[in-house]
Design an enzyme around this catalytic site. Structure first.
Site, PDB file in Angstrom:
ATOM      1  N   ASP A 140       0.912  -1.110   0.055  1.00 22.50           N
ATOM      2  CA  ASP A 140       0.006   0.029  -0.090  1.00 22.50           C
ATOM      3  C   ASP A 140       0.937   1.330   0.052  1.00 22.50           C
ATOM      4  O   ASP A 140       2.133   1.350   0.455  1.00 22.50           O
ATOM      5  CB  ASP A 140      -0.920   0.144   1.283  1.00 22.50           C
ATOM      6  CG  ASP A 140      -2.181   0.973   0.973  1.00 22.50           C
ATOM      7  OD1 ASP A 140      -3.250   0.386   1.328  1.00 22.50           O
ATOM      8  OD2 ASP A 140      -1.934   2.077   0.802  1.00 22.50           O
ATOM      9  N   THR A 163     -16.324  -3.268  -9.645  1.00 21.13           N
ATOM     10  CA  THR A 163     -17.388  -2.073  -9.134  1.00 21.13           C
ATOM     11  C   THR A 163     -18.765  -2.245  -9.802  1.00 21.13           C
ATOM     12  O   THR A 163     -18.678  -2.633 -11.186  1.00 21.13           O
ATOM     13  CB  THR A 163     -16.880  -0.776  -9.009  1.00 21.13           C
ATOM     14  OG1 THR A 163     -17.924   0.054  -8.443  1.00 21.13           O
ATOM     15  CG2 THR A 163     -16.414  -0.244 -10.455  1.00 21.13           C
ATOM     16  N   TYR A 170     -13.848   6.379 -13.704  1.00 24.87           N
ATOM     17  CA  TYR A 170     -13.488   5.326 -12.590  1.00 24.87           C
ATOM     18  C   TYR A 170     -14.264   4.111 -12.824  1.00 24.87           C
ATOM     19  O   TYR A 170     -13.432   2.887 -12.857  1.00 24.87           O
ATOM     20  CB  TYR A 170     -14.389   5.758 -11.077  1.00 24.87           C
ATOM     21  CG  TYR A 170     -14.220   4.809 -10.266  1.00 24.87           C
ATOM     22  CD1 TYR A 170     -13.081   4.109  -9.615  1.00 24.87           C
ATOM     23  CD2 TYR A 170     -15.702   4.355  -9.745  1.00 24.87           C
ATOM     24  CE1 TYR A 170     -13.376   3.138  -8.760  1.00 24.87           C
ATOM     25  CE2 TYR A 170     -15.674   3.310  -8.840  1.00 24.87           C
ATOM     26  CZ  TYR A 170     -14.521   2.756  -8.519  1.00 24.87           C
ATOM     27  OH  TYR A 170     -14.481   1.762  -7.436  1.00 24.87           O
ATOM     28  N   ASN A 199     -22.773  -1.017  -2.762  1.00 25.25           N
ATOM     29  CA  ASN A 199     -22.471  -0.012  -1.697  1.00 25.25           C
ATOM     30  C   ASN A 199     -21.810  -0.656  -0.418  1.00 25.25           C
ATOM     31  O   ASN A 199     -22.818  -0.826   0.447  1.00 25.25           O
ATOM     32  CB  ASN A 199     -23.605   1.013  -1.561  1.00 25.25           C
ATOM     33  CG  ASN A 199     -23.809   1.941  -2.788  1.00 25.25           C
ATOM     34  OD1 ASN A 199     -24.113   1.532  -4.026  1.00 25.25           O
ATOM     35  ND2 ASN A 199     -23.601   3.204  -2.600  1.00 25.25           N
TER      36      ASN A 199
HETATM   37  N1  UFG Z   1     -25.865  10.448  -0.736  1.00 24.76           N
HETATM   38  C1  UFG Z   1     -26.807  11.610  -0.205  1.00 24.76           C
HETATM   39  N2  UFG Z   1     -26.023  12.482   0.597  1.00 24.76           N
HETATM   40  C2  UFG Z   1     -24.793  12.148   0.951  1.00 24.76           C
HETATM   41  C3  UFG Z   1     -23.918  11.302   0.354  1.00 24.76           C
HETATM   42  C4  UFG Z   1     -24.715  10.404  -0.577  1.00 24.76           C
HETATM   43  O1  UFG Z   1     -27.972  11.706  -0.250  1.00 24.76           O
HETATM   44  O2  UFG Z   1     -24.198  12.898   1.825  1.00 24.76           O
HETATM   45  C5  UFG Z   1     -26.578   9.789  -1.800  1.00 24.76           C
HETATM   46  C6  UFG Z   1     -26.033   9.753  -3.021  1.00 24.76           C
HETATM   47  O3  UFG Z   1     -26.525  10.601  -3.805  1.00 24.76           O
HETATM   48  C7  UFG Z   1     -26.541   8.236  -3.513  1.00 24.76           C
HETATM   49  C8  UFG Z   1     -26.492   7.322  -2.163  1.00 24.76           C
HETATM   50  O4  UFG Z   1     -26.600   8.315  -1.326  1.00 24.76           O
HETATM   51  O5  UFG Z   1     -27.765   8.278  -4.139  1.00 24.76           O
HETATM   52  C9  UFG Z   1     -25.320   6.424  -2.095  1.00 24.76           C
HETATM   53  O6  UFG Z   1     -24.270   7.671  -2.016  1.00 24.76           O
HETATM   54  P1  UFG Z   1     -22.638   6.914  -1.758  1.00 24.76           P
HETATM   55  O7  UFG Z   1     -21.759   8.347  -2.078  1.00 24.76           O
HETATM   56  O8  UFG Z   1     -22.677   6.614  -0.526  1.00 24.76           O
HETATM   57  O9  UFG Z   1     -22.331   5.809  -2.657  1.00 24.76           O
HETATM   58  P2  UFG Z   1     -22.460   5.957  -4.358  1.00 24.76           P
HETATM   59  O10 UFG Z   1     -23.774   4.904  -4.507  1.00 24.76           O
HETATM   60  O11 UFG Z   1     -22.366   7.140  -5.069  1.00 24.76           O
HETATM   61  O12 UFG Z   1     -21.057   5.047  -4.793  1.00 24.76           O
HETATM   62  C10 UFG Z   1     -20.925   3.789  -4.601  1.00 24.76           C
HETATM   63  C11 UFG Z   1     -19.394   3.383  -4.330  1.00 24.76           C
HETATM   64  C12 UFG Z   1     -18.503   3.852  -5.441  1.00 24.76           C
HETATM   65  C13 UFG Z   1     -19.195   3.290  -6.895  1.00 24.76           C
HETATM   66  C14 UFG Z   1     -20.505   3.722  -7.060  1.00 24.76           C
HETATM   67  C15 UFG Z   1     -20.969   2.845  -8.027  1.00 24.76           C
HETATM   68  O13 UFG Z   1     -19.123   4.124  -3.285  1.00 24.76           O
HETATM   69  O14 UFG Z   1     -17.093   3.616  -5.138  1.00 24.76           O
HETATM   70  O15 UFG Z   1     -21.259   3.165  -5.812  1.00 24.76           O
HETATM   71  O16 UFG Z   1     -22.307   3.412  -8.435  1.00 24.76           O
HETATM   72  F1  UFG Z   1     -18.382   4.023  -7.922  1.00 24.76           F
END
Ligand code: UFG
Length: 313
Positions: A31, A113, A137, A166
């Site tokens: 790492d 992913t 990504y 997730n």
């Molecule tokens: N969200 C909120 N408020 C926040 C953060 C997130 O409403 O403060 C919402 C986002 O819009 C989304 C959901 O919560 O609808 C989940 O968001 P995350 O950021 O926790 O996770 P993501 O689904 O965006 O991302 C995950 C992984 C990524 C990957 C992606 C694939 O963490 O690495 O899924 O779509 F790329």
């Protein structure tokens, strides 16, 4: 087995390494500590601080396998600086595959992913639907999946890609520690702890049951279990691909409700516009991983929130 875990100082990598150590495997971690943490509590692990490009200096024929989690993984950053993802994910993984081949290491489990699928708009995502990533990504991870398919066919590598949905929760004290933190559950827990005034709900006009986006949250401990099974099931000359989720979708509002119940705190949340690029619904079909790996996630959203909360206390 003797295993090299790249990215073992990260959230998921550390939990995978912890599980492998608990199962009696020999674990070495590579790492560069740019986003990972040197103080992950992993007694027994041998640490190498360095780049993936240096994997050739660590790997030799005594290794049975590699679990490759080291990556750049911020969707937003990948849109702003795609070159970082081509270098950090695609080029680095090619260097790792070269080192694996040169050392004669037989198996590789790779952290792919759900982002490779983009916005498929199907109820449950199976591994055979078209891959149409909507950001660099996801595209970088998909390119590595393609490399592994070819590597297995041409040179006999036993390769498995695990497409995470997730990931959430914690394993004991091993928890998510990102800076900046973009993920929903850690941000909600910050509000519950009084470290932020209010949470943000990104988008309340999605075509879903309560208007907020639906995701398939998977406990990091269940995810680690899939890595162990993938290492054991990997077959020479085959590249297997599995989606890892629970098959159950949870909306942003439902996650907030779970956080309120677990923490007993109010967790005020402000409604905001959609975050650009966020699909409405992403839910995995876990059928293939169940059939071929015998993998069944055991932990629900409440347990993910409770374990993440306990790790913070
Ligand atoms: N969200 C909120 N408020 C926040 C953060 C997130 O409403 O403060 C919402 C986002 O819009 C989304 C959901 O919560 O609808 C989940 O968001 P995350 O950021 O926790 O996770 P993501 O689904 O965006 O991302 C995950 C992984 C990524 C990957 C992606 C694939 O963490 O690495 O899924 O779509 F790329």
């Amino acid at each position: 087995m003797k295993l090299l875990v790249t990215g073992g100082a990260g959230y998921i990598g550390a939990v995978v390494a912890q599980r492998l150590l608990a199962d009696g495997h020999t674990v070495e971690i590579l790492d560069n500590l740019t986003t990972g943490h040197a103080n992950m509590d992993l007694p027994g692990a041998v640490w190498h601080r360095g780049e993936i490009a240096d994997a050739g200096q660590v790997l030799d024929s005594s290794f049975d396998g590699v679990v490759h989690l080291a990556a750049k993984s911020l969707v937003g950053e990948s849109v702003q600086h795609p070159e970082r993802y081509w270098h950090g994910n695609i080029v680095a993984s090619l260097q790792l595959i070269d080192a694996i081949r040169a050392a004669g290491v037989e198996r590789l489990v790779f952290s792919s992913t759900a982002a490779v699928y983009g916005e498929p708009g199907v109820e449950k995502i199976t591994e055979d639907i078209p891959t149409r990533p909507t950001n660099p990504y996801g595209a970088s991870k998909l390119a590595i999946d393609h490399m592994l398919t070819a590597e297995a066919a041409a040179h006999g590598l036993a390769a498995v890609s695990l497409r995470y949905f997730n990931v959430a929760g914690a394993s004991g004290a091993l928890r998510e520690r990102h800076d900046p933190e973009t993920h929903l559950i850690p941000n909600l827990l910050k509000v519950a702890r009084g470290e932020a005034a209010e949470a943000k709900i990104f988008g309340t006009d999605y075509p879903t049951r309560d208007g907020t986006a639906i995701r398939d949250y998977i406990h990091v401990v269940d995810l680690a279990d899939a890595h162990v099974r993938a290492l054991e099931a990997a077959e020479a000359g085959r590249h297997a691909i599995y989606n890892l989720g629970t098959g159950t979708g949870t909306s942003v509002r439902e996650v907030i409700e779970a956080v309120r119940e677990v923490t007993g705190e109010d967790v005020p949340a402000a409604e905001q516009p959609r975050r650009p690029g966020d699909p409405a619904v992403l839910v995995a079909s876990g059928d293939l991983a169940a059939a071929e790996l015998g993998w069944k996630p055991q932990r629900d959203i409440r347990e993910m929130v409770a374990d993440a909360w306990a790790a913070l206390q």
